[in-house]
Design an enzyme around this catalytic site. Structure first.
Site, PDB file in Angstrom:
ATOM      1  N   ARG A  51     -41.300   3.284   9.178  1.00 49.02           N
ATOM      2  CA  ARG A  51     -42.452   3.654   8.337  1.00 49.02           C
ATOM      3  C   ARG A  51     -41.911   4.393   7.128  1.00 49.02           C
ATOM      4  O   ARG A  51     -41.323   5.474   7.247  1.00 49.02           O
ATOM      5  CB  ARG A  51     -43.432   4.543   9.089  1.00 49.02           C
ATOM      6  CG  ARG A  51     -44.444   5.186   8.139  1.00 49.02           C
ATOM      7  CD  ARG A  51     -45.552   5.898   8.829  1.00 49.02           C
ATOM      8  NE  ARG A  51     -46.437   4.966   9.496  1.00 49.02           N
ATOM      9  CZ  ARG A  51     -47.655   5.287   9.948  1.00 49.02           C
ATOM     10  NH1 ARG A  51     -48.114   6.516   9.801  1.00 49.02           N
ATOM     11  NH2 ARG A  51     -48.398   4.386  10.542  1.00 49.02           N
ATOM     12  N   HIS A  91     -49.887  -2.849   6.082  1.00 52.78           N
ATOM     13  CA  HIS A  91     -49.862  -2.258   7.422  1.00 52.78           C
ATOM     14  C   HIS A  91     -50.161  -3.365   8.439  1.00 52.78           C
ATOM     15  O   HIS A  91     -51.224  -3.387   9.067  1.00 52.78           O
ATOM     16  CB  HIS A  91     -50.887  -1.128   7.497  1.00 52.78           C
ATOM     17  CG  HIS A  91     -50.666  -0.161   8.618  1.00 52.78           C
ATOM     18  ND1 HIS A  91     -49.652  -0.308   9.565  1.00 52.78           N
ATOM     19  CD2 HIS A  91     -51.336   0.969   8.978  1.00 52.78           C
ATOM     20  CE1 HIS A  91     -49.712   0.683  10.432  1.00 52.78           C
ATOM     21  NE2 HIS A  91     -50.726   1.482  10.095  1.00 52.78           N
ATOM     22  N   GLN A  97     -51.234  -2.647  12.213  1.00 53.76           N
ATOM     23  CA  GLN A  97     -52.609  -2.164  12.347  1.00 53.76           C
ATOM     24  C   GLN A  97     -53.595  -3.321  12.326  1.00 53.76           C
ATOM     25  O   GLN A  97     -54.499  -3.407  13.163  1.00 53.76           O
ATOM     26  CB  GLN A  97     -52.932  -1.188  11.195  1.00 53.76           C
ATOM     27  CG  GLN A  97     -54.368  -0.698  11.198  1.00 53.76           C
ATOM     28  CD  GLN A  97     -54.684   0.163  12.408  1.00 53.76           C
ATOM     29  OE1 GLN A  97     -53.976   1.121  12.673  1.00 53.76           O
ATOM     30  NE2 GLN A  97     -55.724  -0.161  13.153  1.00 53.76           N
ATOM     31  N   ASP A 151     -61.352   2.740   5.177  1.00 55.97           N
ATOM     32  CA  ASP A 151     -60.109   3.490   5.375  1.00 55.97           C
ATOM     33  C   ASP A 151     -60.262   4.818   4.639  1.00 55.97           C
ATOM     34  O   ASP A 151     -61.168   4.980   3.796  1.00 55.97           O
ATOM     35  CB  ASP A 151     -58.937   2.673   4.803  1.00 55.97           C
ATOM     36  CG  ASP A 151     -57.575   3.152   5.289  1.00 55.97           C
ATOM     37  OD1 ASP A 151     -57.511   4.188   5.995  1.00 55.97           O
ATOM     38  OD2 ASP A 151     -56.572   2.499   4.960  1.00 55.97           O
ATOM     39  N   CYS A 196     -58.923   2.368  10.848  1.00 60.65           N
ATOM     40  CA  CYS A 196     -57.565   2.437  11.430  1.00 60.65           C
ATOM     41  C   CYS A 196     -57.222   3.831  11.939  1.00 60.65           C
ATOM     42  O   CYS A 196     -56.299   3.977  12.735  1.00 60.65           O
ATOM     43  CB  CYS A 196     -56.547   1.974  10.401  1.00 60.65           C
ATOM     44  SG  CYS A 196     -56.445   3.046   8.950  1.00 60.65           S
ATOM     45  N   ARG A 237     -53.474  -0.849  19.409  1.00 59.38           N
ATOM     46  CA  ARG A 237     -52.166  -0.680  18.757  1.00 59.38           C
ATOM     47  C   ARG A 237     -51.068  -0.759  19.811  1.00 59.38           C
ATOM     48  O   ARG A 237     -50.036  -1.393  19.599  1.00 59.38           O
ATOM     49  CB  ARG A 237     -52.082   0.679  18.033  1.00 59.38           C
ATOM     50  CG  ARG A 237     -52.972   0.850  16.826  1.00 59.38           C
ATOM     51  CD  ARG A 237     -52.594  -0.078  15.685  1.00 59.38           C
ATOM     52  NE  ARG A 237     -51.201   0.021  15.291  1.00 59.38           N
ATOM     53  CZ  ARG A 237     -50.691   0.918  14.444  1.00 59.38           C
ATOM     54  NH1 ARG A 237     -51.492   1.776  13.861  1.00 59.38           N
ATOM     55  NH2 ARG A 237     -49.409   0.936  14.136  1.00 59.38           N
TER      56      ARG A 237
END
Ligand code: CP
Length: 306
Positions: free
Chosen positions: A104, A131, A134, A222, A261, A289
């Site tokens: 990341r 991402h 996700q 988001d 998310c 996830r």
């Protein structure tokens, strides 16, 4: 050939669907406490985090262990990367020590350079650009809740983000219509949309959240201020009309689900009543996830999918 997992746009639907199907199977096995003997026994995943994480960090750690493997948690700052060792050299050295890398870091170019120089799989655990892990978990959640992604309408309201970009990548592959409502200054780059449209994606971009959400099967948003953003106050002012409120959610299909998310900011991008209401599937997303990371890891190691 080394199997990197860098972006949804790198893959066909059948590969991605294969990972999701495998993840759904692994979820069922885990629920019944019948874990298969770990297919990744003896393998180690190095996890590099240059920015904070709760879900990605814990789910990859647990997923690797559930598959019988081991993990090492690292930050760029505590490695020689923080003192100028190149990404390419780091990739070469880690390839001699471990069996896969999950990274990341906000800079997508770093992930690409790592993958280009590693002889082991590299997984994108979030960059400023995308991402993919996700959104694969989100697609899995949609399939679980609504049977399929095909023919559905997904509405995004709010700022563009790395999560939205991965949704755009997914649109031409998973047969859903994506309706985006974002103010012009926080809209996704037109070239990302153009590319997805050229691949067959049905994507609409406007600035009216009511128009985007009306009749949608899935409403997504988001956080307004993502990692690396420095214009928080302006974002809060401009994005206020894009909040997913109960009133906005009422315009969606009566069986619509709400996705986020996480981490979420109740009162900003989503009203608490929606976040904690009956249409919210955010905890399923978070759980998935874990299962999707298992599917991705298994695919990277050639244990699942084509
Ligand atoms: N959604 C997500 O990636 O969460 P973390 O930042 O906690 O990993």
């Amino acid at each position: 050939m080394v199997r990197h997992f860098l972006d949804i746009s790198d893959f066909s639907r059948s590969t991605l669907q294969g990972i999701i199907d495998d993840s759904i199977q692994r979820k069922a096995i885990a629920r019944e406490a019948r874990l298969a003997p770990g297919p990744l026994a003896g393998r180690t995943l190095a996890m590099i985090f240059d920015s904070p994480s709760t879900r990605t960090r814990i789910s990859f750690d647990l997923a690797m262990r559930a598959l019988g493997g081991d993990t090492i948690m690292l930050t760029g700052a505590e490695m020689q990367l923080g003192r100028g060792e190149t990404i390419a050299d780091t990739a070469r050295v880690l390839s001699r020590y471990v069996d896969a890398i999950m990274i990341r870091t906000l800079d997508a170019a770093k992930v690409e350079e790592l993958a280009a120089n590693a002889t082991i799989p590299v997984i994108n655990g979030l960059t400023r650009r995308s991402h993919p892990c996700q959104v694969l978990a989100d697609l899995m959640t949609m399939i679980e809740r609504q049977g399929s992604t095909d023919g559905k309408t997904v509405a995004w309201t709010g700022s563009s983000s790395n999560v939205l970009v991965s949704w755009i990548h997914a649109a031409p592959r998973f047969g859903f219509r994506l309706k985006i409502a974002a103010p012009a200054e926080y809209a996704p780059d037109q070239d990302i949309i153009d590319r997805a449209r050229s691949e067959g994606g049905e994507i609409e971009l406007g600035d009216d959240p009511e128009e985007a959400v009306r009749g949608a099967n899935c409403v997504v948003t988001d956080t307004w201020v993502s990692m690396g953003d420095t214009d928080g106050e302006r974002r809060h002012n401009v994005l206020k009309p894009y909040q997913v409120s109960s009133r906005l959610m009422a315009l969606a299909d009566r069986d619509a689900i709400f996705m986020h998310c996480l981490p979420a900011h109740r009162g900003d991008e989503v009203e608490g009543a929606v976040m904690d209401g009956p249409q919210s599937v955010v905890w399923d997303e978070a759980e998935n996830r874990l299962h999707v990371q298992k599917g991705i890891l298994a695919w990277c190691f050639g244990e699942a999918g084509a």
